[in-house]
Design a protein around this motif. Sequence first.
Motif, PDB file in Angstrom:
ATOM      1  N   HIS A 149      55.303  56.106  15.208  1.00 27.97           N
ATOM      2  CA  HIS A 149      54.178  56.699  14.476  1.00 27.97           C
ATOM      3  C   HIS A 149      53.787  55.843  13.265  1.00 27.97           C
ATOM      4  O   HIS A 149      52.600  55.762  12.923  1.00 27.97           O
ATOM      5  CB  HIS A 149      54.525  58.125  14.060  1.00 27.97           C
ATOM      6  CG  HIS A 149      54.552  59.093  15.208  1.00 27.97           C
ATOM      7  ND1 HIS A 149      53.408  59.527  15.834  1.00 27.97           N
ATOM      8  CD2 HIS A 149      55.586  59.677  15.872  1.00 27.97           C
ATOM      9  CE1 HIS A 149      53.718  60.354  16.821  1.00 27.97           C
ATOM     10  NE2 HIS A 149      55.039  60.471  16.861  1.00 27.97           N
ATOM     11  N   ASP A 150      54.771  55.196  12.628  1.00 23.95           N
ATOM     12  CA  ASP A 150      54.443  54.282  11.525  1.00 23.95           C
ATOM     13  C   ASP A 150      53.627  53.106  12.040  1.00 23.95           C
ATOM     14  O   ASP A 150      52.633  52.693  11.412  1.00 23.95           O
ATOM     15  CB  ASP A 150      55.720  53.779  10.858  1.00 23.95           C
ATOM     16  CG  ASP A 150      56.403  54.852  10.017  1.00 23.95           C
ATOM     17  OD1 ASP A 150      55.768  55.898   9.768  1.00 23.95           O
ATOM     18  OD2 ASP A 150      57.565  54.640   9.614  1.00 23.95           O
ATOM     19  N   ALA A 151      54.041  52.541  13.181  1.00 23.06           N
ATOM     20  CA  ALA A 151      53.317  51.402  13.751  1.00 23.06           C
ATOM     21  C   ALA A 151      51.924  51.815  14.218  1.00 23.06           C
ATOM     22  O   ALA A 151      50.951  51.067  14.051  1.00 23.06           O
ATOM     23  CB  ALA A 151      54.115  50.811  14.917  1.00 23.06           C
ATOM     24  N   HIS A 208      48.478  50.124  12.799  1.00 22.65           N
ATOM     25  CA  HIS A 208      47.595  49.365  13.679  1.00 22.65           C
ATOM     26  C   HIS A 208      46.407  50.179  14.192  1.00 22.65           C
ATOM     27  O   HIS A 208      45.604  49.666  14.975  1.00 22.65           O
ATOM     28  CB  HIS A 208      48.396  48.811  14.862  1.00 22.65           C
ATOM     29  CG  HIS A 208      49.457  47.819  14.456  1.00 22.65           C
ATOM     30  ND1 HIS A 208      49.167  46.512  14.151  1.00 22.65           N
ATOM     31  CD2 HIS A 208      50.798  47.966  14.274  1.00 22.65           C
ATOM     32  CE1 HIS A 208      50.288  45.887  13.822  1.00 22.65           C
ATOM     33  NE2 HIS A 208      51.296  46.742  13.881  1.00 22.65           N
ATOM     34  N   GLY A 209      46.320  51.432  13.773  1.00 22.09           N
ATOM     35  CA  GLY A 209      45.172  52.244  14.139  1.00 22.09           C
ATOM     36  C   GLY A 209      45.078  52.566  15.623  1.00 22.09           C
ATOM     37  O   GLY A 209      43.975  52.632  16.172  1.00 22.09           O
ATOM     38  N   ILE A 216      51.939  48.224  21.709  1.00 20.46           N
ATOM     39  CA  ILE A 216      50.882  47.239  21.918  1.00 20.46           C
ATOM     40  C   ILE A 216      50.393  47.238  23.361  1.00 20.46           C
ATOM     41  O   ILE A 216      49.183  47.163  23.628  1.00 20.46           O
ATOM     42  CB  ILE A 216      51.382  45.839  21.501  1.00 20.46           C
ATOM     43  CG1 ILE A 216      51.565  45.788  19.978  1.00 20.46           C
ATOM     44  CG2 ILE A 216      50.400  44.753  21.947  1.00 20.46           C
ATOM     45  CD1 ILE A 216      52.235  44.525  19.491  1.00 20.46           C
ATOM     46  N   ILE A 217      51.311  47.336  24.327  1.00 21.83           N
ATOM     47  CA  ILE A 217      50.924  47.240  25.740  1.00 21.83           C
ATOM     48  C   ILE A 217      50.644  48.601  26.376  1.00 21.83           C
ATOM     49  O   ILE A 217      50.229  48.669  27.529  1.00 21.83           O
ATOM     50  CB  ILE A 217      51.999  46.496  26.556  1.00 21.83           C
ATOM     51  CG1 ILE A 217      53.325  47.275  26.541  1.00 21.83           C
ATOM     52  CG2 ILE A 217      52.191  45.087  26.034  1.00 21.83           C
ATOM     53  CD1 ILE A 217      54.412  46.617  27.394  1.00 21.83           C
TER      54      ILE A 217
END
Length: 491
Positions: A353-355, A359-360, A395-396
């Motif tokens: 959740h922080d990431a 990164h929106g 990311i993926i």
Amino acid sequence: MATRALPSILVVDDEPHSVAAMRMALEDDFVVLEASNAEEAWALMEEHWVQVVVSDQRMPGKSGIELLTEIRDRWPETVRIIVTGYTETNDMIDAINEAGIYQFITKPWHPEQLLMAIRNAARLFELARDHERMTLEMRYLGNTASAKLEDRRRLLQEGLGFDKVLRGPNSSLNAVIALARQYASFDVPVLITGEAGTGKTDLARAMHYGSLRSDRPFFELNCAGLTDEVLAAELFGIRRGAVSGVQSTKVGILQKADRGTVFLNGVDTLSPAMQIAMLRIVREGAFQPIGSHEQMTSGARLIAGAHRDLRDAVADGKFRGDLFYALSVTELNMPPLRGRPGDIARLAERFLHDAAEEHGKPVRGLSDAALEFLENYDWPGNLPELRNEVLRMLIIAQDVTLGPELISRHILQAEPGDAGSDRRAMDLGTADGTLKDRVEMMEMRILRETMTRLKWNKSRAASELGLSRVGLRAKLDRYGIEPSATFAEED
């Protein structure tokens, strides 16, 4: 005989000869920082703990009064002095009074006059700080100032204190946190040991914000990989002209953190020479800036971190025994992540959740099957490895819920087992058993990883592995590999 660290004075003037004259008058008694305009002065104020600012009135851009008024609003405890070479009107005098300026000095000034004014201003600053410290120590008396200070401390503890160190209700870290809470309020050295990435810095920061020093600065420095010269410059500072290329005085961490806390991680890598210097700091708070002939003292609290058991290093003659015992008045050991299986899900969700916020990217969470794979892995890289894996998955990811098919292959191939056992696929070459047993273990892990990654599409898995569907089915049955509730079998 040791002396207190020199006060830092900021001189602001657009005329270089005036700055040089002030520096010559003051540098024996103070650390002199120099700026030629308001912008440079503001940057230095952000970086250093400045007790007194001496500013020329007439400069390009913002005037001295405008600068000092802004400094008053941001750093009200800093004593402010204005220097002017003109006959001032009553309006100017009123502006000086409204800006809360301690004193104004007219040009041309005499060096003794300037030095006396700055000494008085520095003394005023120290008296104000002593009053603030006494107010802090009397915070339980119930007056308004104490109540406000306690509210600030509570907010710091909630945001940066022990509650930030994530763990479950039955975590092996709970006992460490309980001891750290007790040690936090005592001004004694603390040694925190544990593998790299186990969260030693977070624990040291929590101890700082759980102590009576929480309103003072916290500095962290990792000694590993630093040469003695770089480490000495960072810790002790450099006097102007002592090192080629250094044109101004560099204030060291020990001086910046006076009455605060310094966390020195990686002390197990210190050279013999730095170990001797460190022993003086721990015992006396004494240090000597590079290029200075004067010994200073710091009131900072020291917390040390080591990536291995220093007792072994002492026994091997690689670490001084007297320094070890000086540092380890109180000792805490951070368990590795593999020893905290019940914390992994909580940590992974927080990292995710922080990431996602950084990164929106919208996200709901990790699936149960994904968490199961993460909990079954040993995490030799500890918290940074888990954080990086979760970020890679984010990311993926194409869905708001992250499934196990996103997890790296070496984690998917890890053999489920008890916490703390060595389950990494790369260690199969050193495992016990016959060649047939080892080959079957590898085959089972590759099957589990492939089926998970391909979301149990047996046609694609059989094609990738070079098997028939019947052969794939037989191997899955043989090893008892079944899909989790997340996946339905696909043809």
